[in-house]
Design an enzyme around this catalytic site. Structure first.
Site, PDB file in Angstrom:
ATOM      1  N   CYS A 110       4.762   4.504  -2.252  1.00  0.00           N
ATOM      2  CA  CYS A 110       3.562   3.696  -2.437  1.00  0.00           C
ATOM      3  C   CYS A 110       3.505   2.503  -1.478  1.00  0.00           C
ATOM      4  CB  CYS A 110       3.482   3.305  -3.904  1.00  0.00           C
ATOM      5  SG  CYS A 110       1.795   3.128  -4.463  1.00  0.00           S
ATOM      6  N   HIS A 129       4.915   7.647  -7.491  1.00  0.00           N
ATOM      7  CA  HIS A 129       6.170   7.020  -7.924  1.00  0.00           C
ATOM      8  C   HIS A 129       7.077   8.052  -8.599  1.00  0.00           C
ATOM      9  CE1 HIS A 129       5.198   2.664  -7.469  1.00  0.00           C
ATOM     10  NE2 HIS A 129       3.972   3.152  -7.452  1.00  0.00           N
ATOM     11  N   GLU A 171      10.081   7.813  -9.248  1.00  0.00           N
ATOM     12  CA  GLU A 171      11.139   7.156 -10.037  1.00  0.00           C
ATOM     13  C   GLU A 171      10.695   6.914 -11.481  1.00  0.00           C
ATOM     14  OE1 GLU A 171       9.130   5.791  -7.946  1.00  0.00           O
ATOM     15  OE2 GLU A 171       8.613   3.737  -8.501  1.00  0.00           O
TER      16      GLU A 171
HETATM   17  N1  GLN Z   1      -1.708  -1.163  -3.880  1.00  0.00           N
HETATM   18  C1  GLN Z   1      -0.410  -1.547  -3.438  1.00  0.00           C
HETATM   19  C2  GLN Z   1      -0.429  -2.040  -1.994  1.00  0.00           C
HETATM   20  O1  GLN Z   1      -1.434  -2.033  -1.386  1.00  0.00           O
HETATM   21  C3  GLN Z   1       0.573  -0.393  -3.561  1.00  0.00           C
HETATM   22  C4  GLN Z   1       0.713   0.000  -5.011  1.00  0.00           C
HETATM   23  C5  GLN Z   1       2.056   0.534  -5.398  1.00  0.00           C
HETATM   24  O2  GLN Z   1       3.053   0.385  -4.679  1.00  0.00           O
HETATM   25  N2  GLN Z   1       2.119   1.109  -6.575  1.00  0.00           N
HETATM   26  O3  GLN Z   1       0.566  -2.460  -1.509  1.00  0.00           O
END
Ligand code: GLN
Length: 198
Positions: free
Chosen positions: A79, A169, A171
């Site tokens: 992410c 994610h 994890e």
């Molecule tokens: N929206 C977050 C970003 O722009 C990322 C979200 C996440 O890591 N769950 O960094």
């Protein structure tokens, strides 16, 4: 295998638990001195990429970690971590590490779908549970990137050599297969390095 987990902000503890359950030794990176310890792989966790990127720079961690990633250190990025690795952010001039040849759009799923759960095919692993939280979307990849998963028609996992980047994610779902896949990458990189040394 020793895995360094970036622990400045976000969901890092869950990665450590998962990796430990698979027999890997983990330690947290919070300061420059933590980089003195040897490690075979790196986790860039989810969270907020802008906050993480600024902290990486303020703490002097950014350049040494970028050099290690460019030199082939295996990385698992989830992410926000994927955003930090990407070569281009859609509609945004910011580039952090820029080592992953793909274009990513932050918060791409909009308000309605800010968080959702899915179960999709991950190349070589079968169907895996995927939790998306304000997730980025991979809009395009260069040919050197391998697409490993697609969710709702959008690329959700890519690999480029030793960089494994996920919009979701892994994890959080108690399914260890993606982390096991990453440890396989680390093992392979170690074997390659040993061969070169002998
Ligand atoms: N929206 C977050 C970003 O722009 C990322 C979200 C996440 O890591 N769950 O960094």
């Amino acid at each position: 295998m020793r895995i360094a987990v970036l622990a400045l902000q976000g969901a890092f503890i869950e990665h450590e638990k998962m990796l430990a359950s698979l027999g890997a030794e983990c330690f947290e990176i919070r300061a420059l001195s933590d980089l003195n310890r040897p490690f075979d792989g790196l986790v860039l966790p989810g969270g907020e990429s802008t906050v993480q990127g600024r902290l990486l720079k303020d703490l002097g961690l950014f350049e040494p970690l970028k050099a290690k990633i460019e030199a082939g250190l295996p990385v698992l990025a989830t992410c926000a971590g994927m955003i930090l690795l990407s070569e281009k952010l859609s509609g945004d001039q910011t580039v952090w590490f820029g080592t992953l040849p793909c274009t990513v759009k932050r918060n791409a799923y909009g308000r309605q779908l800010a968080s959702f759960h899915s179960e999709d095919e991950f190349k070589g692993l079968g169907r895996v549970p995927m939790t998306f939280i304000r997730a980025p979307a991979v809009q395009s990849v260069k040919p050197e990137c391998q697409v490993l998963a697609v969710t709702r028609g959008i690329i959700s996992a890519v690999r480029c050599e030793n960089q494994l980047a996920l919009a979701f994610h892994p994890e959080l779902d108690g399914d260890p297969r993606v982390h096991r896949y990453f440890l396989g990458m680390v093992q392979k990189a170690q074997n390659g390095a040993l061969k070169m040394a002998s």
